[in-house]
Design a protein around this motif. Structure first.
Motif, mmCIF file in Angstrom:
data_model
loop_
_atom_site.group_PDB
_atom_site.id
_atom_site.type_symbol
_atom_site.label_atom_id
_atom_site.label_comp_id
_atom_site.label_asym_id
_atom_site.label_seq_id
_atom_site.Cartn_x
_atom_site.Cartn_y
_atom_site.Cartn_z
ATOM 1 N N ALA A 106 0.844 -1.201 0.000
ATOM 2 C CA ALA A 106 0.000 0.000 0.000
ATOM 3 C C ALA A 106 0.877 1.248 0.000
ATOM 4 C CB ALA A 106 -0.908 -0.011 1.221
ATOM 5 N N ARG A 107 0.635 2.146 -0.945
ATOM 6 C CA ARG A 107 1.371 3.401 -1.036
ATOM 7 C C ARG A 107 0.529 4.395 -1.815
ATOM 8 N NH1 ARG A 107 3.478 3.708 -6.148
ATOM 9 N NH2 ARG A 107 3.700 1.735 -7.281
ATOM 10 N N PRO A 108 0.687 5.674 -1.561
ATOM 11 C CA PRO A 108 -0.082 6.664 -2.319
ATOM 12 C C PRO A 108 0.329 6.663 -3.785
ATOM 13 C CG PRO A 108 1.601 7.737 -0.985
ATOM 14 C CD PRO A 108 1.589 6.299 -0.561
ATOM 15 N N PRO A 109 -0.622 6.885 -4.712
ATOM 16 C CA PRO A 109 -0.278 6.872 -6.142
ATOM 17 C C PRO A 109 0.668 8.007 -6.500
ATOM 18 C CG PRO A 109 -2.518 7.679 -5.790
ATOM 19 C CD PRO A 109 -2.037 7.161 -4.473
ATOM 20 N N THR A 110 1.621 7.691 -7.335
ATOM 21 C CA THR A 110 2.570 8.700 -7.809
ATOM 22 C C THR A 110 2.031 9.374 -9.067
ATOM 23 O OG1 THR A 110 3.722 7.107 -9.221
ATOM 24 C CG2 THR A 110 4.466 7.293 -6.931
ATOM 25 N N ARG A 111 2.751 10.427 -9.485
ATOM 26 C CA ARG A 111 2.357 11.124 -10.707
ATOM 27 C C ARG A 111 2.384 10.177 -11.908
ATOM 28 N NH1 ARG A 111 -0.883 14.667 -12.899
ATOM 29 N NH2 ARG A 111 0.009 15.750 -14.728
ATOM 30 N N GLU A 112 3.350 9.264 -11.929
ATOM 31 C CA GLU A 112 3.450 8.295 -13.020
ATOM 32 C C GLU A 112 2.260 7.339 -13.005
ATOM 33 O OE1 GLU A 112 4.673 6.638 -16.407
ATOM 34 O OE2 GLU A 112 5.552 8.421 -15.455
ATOM 35 N N ASP A 113 1.822 6.934 -11.803
ATOM 36 C CA ASP A 113 0.649 6.069 -11.697
ATOM 37 C C ASP A 113 -0.578 6.760 -12.277
ATOM 38 O OD1 ASP A 113 2.128 4.098 -10.465
ATOM 39 O OD2 ASP A 113 1.667 4.804 -8.446
ATOM 40 N N GLU A 114 -0.740 8.034 -11.986
ATOM 41 C CA GLU A 114 -1.893 8.781 -12.490
ATOM 42 C C GLU A 114 -1.848 8.895 -14.018
ATOM 43 O OE1 GLU A 114 -1.660 12.462 -10.463
ATOM 44 O OE2 GLU A 114 -2.407 11.678 -8.536
ATOM 45 N N LYS A 115 -0.654 9.118 -14.576
ATOM 46 C CA LYS A 115 -0.526 9.184 -16.028
ATOM 47 C C LYS A 115 -0.860 7.848 -16.672
ATOM 48 C CE LYS A 115 3.035 12.806 -16.246
ATOM 49 N NZ LYS A 115 4.441 13.095 -16.645
ATOM 50 N N LYS A 116 -0.403 6.786 -16.037
ATOM 51 C CA LYS A 116 -0.668 5.446 -16.565
ATOM 52 C C LYS A 116 -2.158 5.142 -16.558
ATOM 53 C CE LYS A 116 0.770 0.620 -15.979
ATOM 54 N NZ LYS A 116 1.592 -0.320 -15.159
ATOM 55 N N ALA A 117 -2.836 5.520 -15.464
ATOM 56 C CA ALA A 117 -4.284 5.295 -15.374
ATOM 57 C C ALA A 117 -5.024 6.118 -16.429
ATOM 58 C CB ALA A 117 -4.778 5.646 -13.974
ATOM 59 N N ALA A 118 -4.567 7.356 -16.666
ATOM 60 C CA ALA A 118 -5.212 8.207 -17.674
ATOM 61 C C ALA A 118 -5.034 7.622 -19.072
ATOM 62 C CB ALA A 118 -4.628 9.621 -17.607
ATOM 63 N N ARG A 119 -3.850 7.099 -19.354
ATOM 64 C CA ARG A 119 -3.615 6.484 -20.669
ATOM 65 C C ARG A 119 -4.493 5.264 -20.864
ATOM 66 N NH1 ARG A 119 1.934 7.733 -19.522
ATOM 67 N NH2 ARG A 119 2.261 5.567 -18.782
#
Length: 436
Positions: A396-409
């Motif tokens: 468990a960890r807070p989402p990073t900026r890269e995680d958010e970009k990946k989810a958006a893609r």
């Protein structure tokens, strides 16, 4: 005197009479034509010429055995959802060659949901495929078909006893050490030869989608259907499947959580039987290791995760950093063995496999250790309960900026896919494209 043709008389011709030579020739010809001609009498009336026969209608071609002269319609099943049209022909109409399929497509005879189709088009479950009449093939010399040997009751029981997970699409077995995944030179016993025992309630032979070395034990995923085989193969090729191995290695790595990035190639002169690190010709290879426990400086119990899928990758990488896997004489030589009660078998075990399931959710299975590996852990004083470390994505960890970009893609990709499906539906509803 000028020469004359043979058979003509040289005497004077009498008026009103034919030359004697010609008369004699005519008599001979008449006798040759009518050897039993009756005496002269009243001539019979001339026979009427026979009527011309009516023009024969062209006969319908008789189809060869197994050949249909009618257009055929097929419905795409769930197992074929998303595959290419030419791949569908390979599965269901293997007698129709690629050149024939291409010609049908060029001439507009091949259609999907009424629209012209190309061999490379993807098809979806429920679509209708229009296939032209089958064409008779030239007779070919039948090749002897290789028949798989019938499994004995003991082999059936052995194979089914290896199963540790089974659902509608997948089977996972716990492969014992010493059993090859596939056959080869002087290799008669292998998992591939036992797959007939794993059909269970389905009337189709399961398929291997990855492999383990002969001396490596543990979780081996097997697809039960053609659809799941294609799905799992894509998961392995795209590196979304997770494989976790346990190993006992010689010595203790100085870094407890490390990444090995060394290119690997076939070692010349070994016929491809052995690999080695090759900075110039090798393929990129990445392996992660994490130390679970250590037995002084003598040995360490490690977790290994291959991020690429090269042959013998984990074994080559661990030997390259100076910590060969215990029992791996091929890559560690005589320095890969511990004295005392530790087995000389290789200590590499596929502990866990985690991969997305075609029907949703994951396949996540752990395989128990073989006897020699479990005995070595106990002999070295390791605690078995400490072995299952969480995967990075399970922490468990807070989402990073890269995680958010990946989810958006990923979200944008789903929207594009949905719009493409809508356009396809509109196109098929509007009738055929182009000339038929």
């Amino acid at each position: 005197m000028k020469g004359r043709p043979p058979g003509k008389s040289s005497g004077p011709r009498k008026s009103g009479t034919a030359p004697a030579g010609r008369a004699r020739g005519a008599v001979k010809a008449a006798r040759a034509r009518k050897p039993d001609a009756p005496k002269a009498g009243p001539r019979p009336p001339a026979a009427k010429p026979a009527a011309k026969p009516a023009a024969a209608k062209p006969a319908k071609p008789s189809p060869a055995k197994g050949v249909s002269l009618d257009v055929r319609q097929f419905r795409v099943g769930a197992d074929d959802d998303g595959i290419r049209l030419d791949r569908w022909f390979q599965r269901h109409l293997p007698d129709v060659g690629f050149n024939t399929v291409s010609r049908w497509a060029r001439t507009g005879q091949l259609r999907v949901d009424g629209a012209r189709a190309a061999p490379g088009d993807r098809i979806a479950e429920g679509q209708s495929i229009r296939v032209p009449p089958a064409e008779p093939k030239a007779p070919e010399t039948a090749k002897p078909r290789r028949v798989r040997p019938q499994l004995t009751d003991d082999q059936m029981a052995f194979a089914q006893g290896l199963v540790i997970h089974r659902d509608a699409q997948a089977i996972v077995i716990n492969k014992p050490p010493g059993l090859a995944t596939q056959g080869g030179t002087k290799t008669d016993d292998h998992v591939d030869g036992l797959l007939d025992a794993l059909e269970f309630d389905l009337d189709q032979r399961p398929k291997l989608v990855h492999r383990l070395d002969k001396d490596t034990s543990g979780a081996l995923l097997i697809a039960r259907t053609a659809r799941s085989a294609a799905y799992f193969a894509k998961a392995f090729s795209s590196r979304t499947a997770r494989k976790v191995y346990w190993a006992i290695v010689m010595g203790v790595p100085s870094i407890e959580d490390g990444m090995i990035e060394l290119p690997i190639a076939k070692q010349p002169g070994t016929g491809g039987e052995k690999m080695h690190v090759d900075e110039e010709e090798g393929l990129p290879s990445r392996s992660r290791y994490r130390v679970i426990e250590r037995a002084g400086n003598r040995a360490a119990w490690v977790e290994l995760q291959p991020y690429t899928g090269r042959t013998h990758q984990l074994r080559v990488h661990m030997a390259a950093i100076g910590h060969p896997i215990v029992g791996d004489g091929k890559y560690g030589g005589k320095d890969a063995f511990l004295s005392g009660t530790i087995s000389r078998k290789m200590h590499l075990h596929a502990r866990r496999i985690r991969v997305d399931h075609p029907d949703g959710g994951p396949v996540d299975v752990r395989a128990e250790l073989p006897e020699h590996f479990a005995a070595s852990l106990a002999s070295l004083g390791f605690d078995l309960s400490a072995g299952d470390l969480p995967l990075d994505e399970e922490i468990a960890r807070p989402p990073t900026r890269e995680d958010e970009k990946k989810a958006a893609r990923a979200h944008a990709k789903q929207i594009r896919k949905g719009r493409k499906g809508e356009r396809r539906a509109r196109g098929s509803g509007g009738g055929a494209r182009g000339k038929s």
